[in-house]
Write a protein that holds these residues in place. Sequence first.
Motif, PDB file in Angstrom:
ATOM      1  N   GLN A   1     119.795 -29.369  68.366  1.00 15.62           N
ATOM      2  CA  GLN A   1     120.234 -30.533  69.123  1.00 15.62           C
ATOM      3  C   GLN A   1     119.368 -30.712  70.377  1.00 15.62           C
ATOM      4  O   GLN A   1     118.891 -31.800  70.680  1.00 15.62           O
ATOM      5  CB  GLN A   1     121.711 -30.352  69.524  1.00 15.62           C
ATOM      6  CG  GLN A   1     122.295 -31.444  70.364  1.00 15.62           C
ATOM      7  CD  GLN A   1     122.418 -32.771  69.636  1.00 15.62           C
ATOM      8  OE1 GLN A   1     122.123 -33.812  70.205  1.00 15.62           O
ATOM      9  NE2 GLN A   1     122.853 -32.750  68.379  1.00 15.62           N
TER      10      GLN A   1
ATOM     11  N   PHE B   1     114.923 -33.531  73.169  1.00 12.87           N
ATOM     12  CA  PHE B   1     113.655 -33.505  73.912  1.00 12.87           C
ATOM     13  C   PHE B   1     112.606 -34.369  73.225  1.00 12.87           C
ATOM     14  O   PHE B   1     111.939 -35.196  73.864  1.00 12.87           O
ATOM     15  CB  PHE B   1     113.154 -32.063  74.041  1.00 12.87           C
ATOM     16  CG  PHE B   1     111.787 -31.969  74.668  1.00 12.87           C
ATOM     17  CD1 PHE B   1     111.643 -31.854  76.040  1.00 12.87           C
ATOM     18  CD2 PHE B   1     110.641 -32.011  73.883  1.00 12.87           C
ATOM     19  CE1 PHE B   1     110.386 -31.787  76.624  1.00 12.87           C
ATOM     20  CE2 PHE B   1     109.375 -31.952  74.447  1.00 12.87           C
ATOM     21  CZ  PHE B   1     109.255 -31.846  75.827  1.00 12.87           C
TER      22      PHE B   1
ATOM     23  N   PHE C   1     104.693 -32.195  64.238  1.00 12.29           N
ATOM     24  CA  PHE C   1     105.040 -31.136  65.189  1.00 12.29           C
ATOM     25  C   PHE C   1     105.994 -30.163  64.489  1.00 12.29           C
ATOM     26  O   PHE C   1     107.047 -30.568  64.011  1.00 12.29           O
ATOM     27  CB  PHE C   1     105.705 -31.760  66.418  1.00 12.29           C
ATOM     28  CG  PHE C   1     106.157 -30.748  67.426  1.00 12.29           C
ATOM     29  CD1 PHE C   1     105.236 -30.064  68.219  1.00 12.29           C
ATOM     30  CD2 PHE C   1     107.510 -30.471  67.593  1.00 12.29           C
ATOM     31  CE1 PHE C   1     105.657 -29.129  69.146  1.00 12.29           C
ATOM     32  CE2 PHE C   1     107.939 -29.535  68.535  1.00 12.29           C
ATOM     33  CZ  PHE C   1     107.003 -28.865  69.304  1.00 12.29           C
TER      34      PHE C   1
ATOM     35  N   PHE D   1      98.655 -23.291  67.516  1.00  9.94           N
ATOM     36  CA  PHE D   1      99.597 -24.399  67.442  1.00  9.94           C
ATOM     37  C   PHE D   1     100.670 -24.324  68.531  1.00  9.94           C
ATOM     38  O   PHE D   1     101.061 -23.243  68.953  1.00  9.94           O
ATOM     39  CB  PHE D   1     100.295 -24.422  66.076  1.00  9.94           C
ATOM     40  CG  PHE D   1      99.505 -25.134  65.030  1.00  9.94           C
ATOM     41  CD1 PHE D   1      99.644 -26.497  64.860  1.00  9.94           C
ATOM     42  CD2 PHE D   1      98.597 -24.450  64.236  1.00  9.94           C
ATOM     43  CE1 PHE D   1      98.907 -27.164  63.897  1.00  9.94           C
ATOM     44  CE2 PHE D   1      97.856 -25.107  63.280  1.00  9.94           C
ATOM     45  CZ  PHE D   1      98.006 -26.472  63.109  1.00  9.94           C
ATOM     46  N   GLU D   2     101.119 -25.504  68.933  1.00  6.97           N
ATOM     47  CA  GLU D   2     102.324 -25.601  69.741  1.00  6.97           C
ATOM     48  C   GLU D   2     103.481 -25.872  68.782  1.00  6.97           C
ATOM     49  O   GLU D   2     103.311 -26.612  67.815  1.00  6.97           O
ATOM     50  CB  GLU D   2     102.215 -26.759  70.723  1.00  6.97           C
ATOM     51  CG  GLU D   2     101.114 -26.568  71.744  1.00  6.97           C
ATOM     52  CD  GLU D   2     101.076 -27.703  72.755  1.00  6.97           C
ATOM     53  OE1 GLU D   2     101.133 -27.423  73.959  1.00  6.97           O
ATOM     54  OE2 GLU D   2     100.989 -28.869  72.327  1.00  6.97           O
TER      55      GLU D   2
ATOM     56  N   PHE E   1     108.188 -25.669  68.281  1.00  5.44           N
ATOM     57  CA  PHE E   1     109.543 -25.248  68.641  1.00  5.44           C
ATOM     58  C   PHE E   1     110.047 -24.328  67.540  1.00  5.44           C
ATOM     59  O   PHE E   1     109.577 -24.394  66.403  1.00  5.44           O
ATOM     60  CB  PHE E   1     110.500 -26.448  68.717  1.00  5.44           C
ATOM     61  CG  PHE E   1     110.416 -27.256  69.978  1.00  5.44           C
ATOM     62  CD1 PHE E   1     109.607 -26.869  71.041  1.00  5.44           C
ATOM     63  CD2 PHE E   1     111.167 -28.430  70.109  1.00  5.44           C
ATOM     64  CE1 PHE E   1     109.538 -27.633  72.204  1.00  5.44           C
ATOM     65  CE2 PHE E   1     111.108 -29.195  71.261  1.00  5.44           C
ATOM     66  CZ  PHE E   1     110.290 -28.800  72.313  1.00  5.44           C
TER      67      PHE E   1
ATOM     68  N   VAL F   1     109.979 -22.177  72.712  1.00  4.20           N
ATOM     69  CA  VAL F   1     108.898 -23.138  72.943  1.00  4.20           C
ATOM     70  C   VAL F   1     107.569 -22.388  73.012  1.00  4.20           C
ATOM     71  O   VAL F   1     107.434 -21.443  73.794  1.00  4.20           O
ATOM     72  CB  VAL F   1     109.096 -23.892  74.280  1.00  4.20           C
ATOM     73  CG1 VAL F   1     107.976 -24.905  74.498  1.00  4.20           C
ATOM     74  CG2 VAL F   1     110.459 -24.566  74.336  1.00  4.20           C
ATOM     75  N   VAL F   2     106.612 -22.792  72.200  1.00  2.00           N
ATOM     76  CA  VAL F   2     105.250 -22.262  72.309  1.00  2.00           C
ATOM     77  C   VAL F   2     104.350 -23.419  72.744  1.00  2.00           C
ATOM     78  O   VAL F   2     104.320 -24.461  72.095  1.00  2.00           O
ATOM     79  CB  VAL F   2     104.759 -21.684  70.963  1.00  2.00           C
ATOM     80  CG1 VAL F   2     103.317 -21.199  71.075  1.00  2.00           C
ATOM     81  CG2 VAL F   2     105.660 -20.550  70.502  1.00  2.00           C
TER      82      VAL F   2
ATOM     83  N   VAL G   1     100.437 -24.686  74.798  1.00  3.61           N
ATOM     84  CA  VAL G   1      99.034 -24.234  74.871  1.00  3.61           C
ATOM     85  C   VAL G   1      98.765 -23.395  76.116  1.00  3.61           C
ATOM     86  O   VAL G   1      97.888 -22.544  76.122  1.00  3.61           O
ATOM     87  CB  VAL G   1      98.018 -25.401  74.838  1.00  3.61           C
ATOM     88  CG1 VAL G   1      97.902 -25.978  73.447  1.00  3.61           C
ATOM     89  CG2 VAL G   1      98.337 -26.465  75.873  1.00  3.61           C
TER      90      VAL G   1
ATOM     91  N   VAL H   1     107.794 -28.325  79.990  1.00  5.24           N
ATOM     92  CA  VAL H   1     108.735 -28.535  78.879  1.00  5.24           C
ATOM     93  C   VAL H   1     110.072 -27.865  79.185  1.00  5.24           C
ATOM     94  O   VAL H   1     111.145 -28.462  79.026  1.00  5.24           O
ATOM     95  CB  VAL H   1     108.142 -27.998  77.559  1.00  5.24           C
ATOM     96  CG1 VAL H   1     109.160 -28.096  76.427  1.00  5.24           C
ATOM     97  CG2 VAL H   1     106.878 -28.761  77.199  1.00  5.24           C
TER      98      VAL H   1
END
Lengths: 390, 390
Positions: B113, B118, B178, B208-209, B211, B232-233, B235, B243
């Motif tokens: 959620q 976001f 994403f 990669f970025e 969630f 969260v990953v 750069v 974020v």
Amino acid sequence: MPTLSVFMDVPLAHKLEGSLLKTYKQDDYPNKIFLAYRVCMTNEGHPWVSLVVQKTRLQISQDPSLNYEYLPTMGLKSFIQASLALLFGKHSQAIVENRVGGVHTVGDSGAFQLGVQFLRAWHKDARIVYIISSQKELHGLVFQDMGFTVYEYSVWDPKKLCMDPDILLNVVESKQIFPFFDIPCQGLYTSDLEEDTRILQYFVSQGFEFFCSQSLSKNFGIYDEGVGMLVVVAVNNQQLLCVLSQLEGLAQALWLNPPNTGARVITSILCNPALLGEWKQSLKEVVENIMLTKEKVKEKLQLLGTPGSWGHITEQSGTHGYLGLNSQQVEYLVRKKHIYIPKNGQINFSCINANNINYITEGINEAVLLTESSEMCLPKEKKTLIGIKL
Amino acid sequence: MPTLSVFMDVPLAHKLEGSLLKTYKQDDYPNKIFLAYRVCMTNEGHPWVSLVVQKTRLQISQDPSLNYEYLPTMGLKSFIQASLALLFGKHSQAIVENRVGGVHTVGDSGAFQLGVQFLRAWHKDARIVYIISSQKELHGLVFQDMGFTVYEYSVWDPKKLCMDPDILLNVVESKQIFPFFDIPCQGLYTSDLEEDTRILQYFVSQGFEFFCSQSLSKNFGIYDEGVGMLVVVAVNNQQLLCVLSQLEGLAQALWLNPPNTGARVITSILCNPALLGEWKQSLKEVVENIMLTKEKVKEKLQLLGTPGSWGHITEQSGTHGYLGLNSQQVEYLVRKKHIYIPKNGQINFSCINANNINYITEGINEAVLLTESSEMCLPKEKKTLIGIKL
């Protein structure tokens, strides 16, 4: 491999809350004092927990018969029943008529989020919210974020020195607004559980439909579990079931299952007459203690000859109340005395104890004497009603 | 007094989930069996709890030094650190570079959620979601409710009989999507904690970025507390902080403070090498037990001479897996044998034990023999990746 960040347009969020606590924590001054904790504090400066909670928690953790399965999306059924009976009274006509229900939520914030999502889904044109209270900051933001325009509204009766329920009712009727009550700490205003929710009984008796956010975290001292409920009062059982079924769908997407631990502890207490008695007694002690603190603060300020009338301090009920200081005076206390108070001057009186009361009252005296006095508009309403124009 | 209900346009919601369990509960047949529980079950038919959890829970409830104050909106810091180390490994390059963070959430549903809110806020044009897995029902609904169009996608490598990470990576790059991973029960697939999250390591190594929704409810057996995290990953650290700060604002409106109890128990275990060892051992026992059950089911079906190849049962890892039955066969089992199985034929193998295995396998045999056989497309992917087209 991607070269640009997916998040490159995302700026650092401007922090609205918590900065006072942050500044306090970073302050090296040894006698610094924080008077804005959300929770009720003991005389020793620790978060208050009703003793019966500790006992019950231990008992539960030793019970091998309990399981730790997911709760249903609607939550713990026995908790909902016990909390509704606490809120409306066991013999409430609305409960007997099966037109009161609730969804067990993640704290009162969860209850507001869920209720607002429902209203947005089923009253798409609703865009205006009246907040009848002094709590605009806290609740207003949730509504603003969801696209509502927020207005503040007062229903204070200057003669009776209280919020007049008749004025409130007229406002609600004439403006056609849907009431969304907030009962964050039943029992911590007057220690009389019934008295603290009288406004709800009144609206029920007048046949109104409404939502209410009920939190049981503060009045039991289970802060870290966020034990809340979104209460629904409808005209009849059929409408109630429709609303609850839609709320279930929304709660499924929000958190799927509410947390159990706090609700389990509270239900054990509410459903056992002996434990219930112990809890009520603990509320009584807390409220008496806070009243005593307020009396002492008033007396000390009067003894110091601090200009102004300090009667409003003891006229307010509950843990939190207004000192009646202007923004200059608040700033003086924070900057010069390291006494951390929110800008509106509303403090948590349970943070004041034998160790800090002299320093605090002398600080207030100094602040009042050394800053220019200015007309202060003291917010009056203690209870919060949020009205959504449908 | 209002005469019409504010809720009069609100219909009863159509229930999508939970109806199988409801039908099961209403069934009076004495030997009825439910094979669709979400939680891992013991051989005795109770929800599994790692023994070290019970010990730690008791220890915590007896510790007078702990307080029960509200957690910060971001959650329990030590829990976030310990859970990230569990997910990526302590020496993960991304952790060392401070570009991995998380928000402690109310279970994995809360993580989804929050993450979806976001993405909606910062990528307003994103409207398409690819769900790369067989879990469309569960996750797809959240996205659908928020206005996304949901597509299913397969990246199964038929030669290697596994989900090919290179194909997955190409899909993500070519479609500019994403990635939003779902790690619902690390350690309950292979009992090798590292192996179960290898796909994340791979995406991190490729820069990669993404969630990731991480749940720790199932692999510790703390189901009723909904212990989750939105990982969260980014750069770099600067983007990460931006974020996280925006996520904090969203979490404030959703639940303000996540529940503490479950996270506290899990953190105590993860941060204590002896307790951590006990937990890993308990995972190993569960996984071995499930594999043994699958072997037995396969053997019994082969001994009964049930038409079909049953090797796929033991080729699948984890608590849940496909029996490989068609909808007619599933319906036969539910209606005639009172064995409750979801329509897609994915069951929880930990619900099968010495007491019911014969009845179940004989039921399957009967179902296969007595219904028409039809081509079955067995879903292949076990891990879930949700890809949001930005």
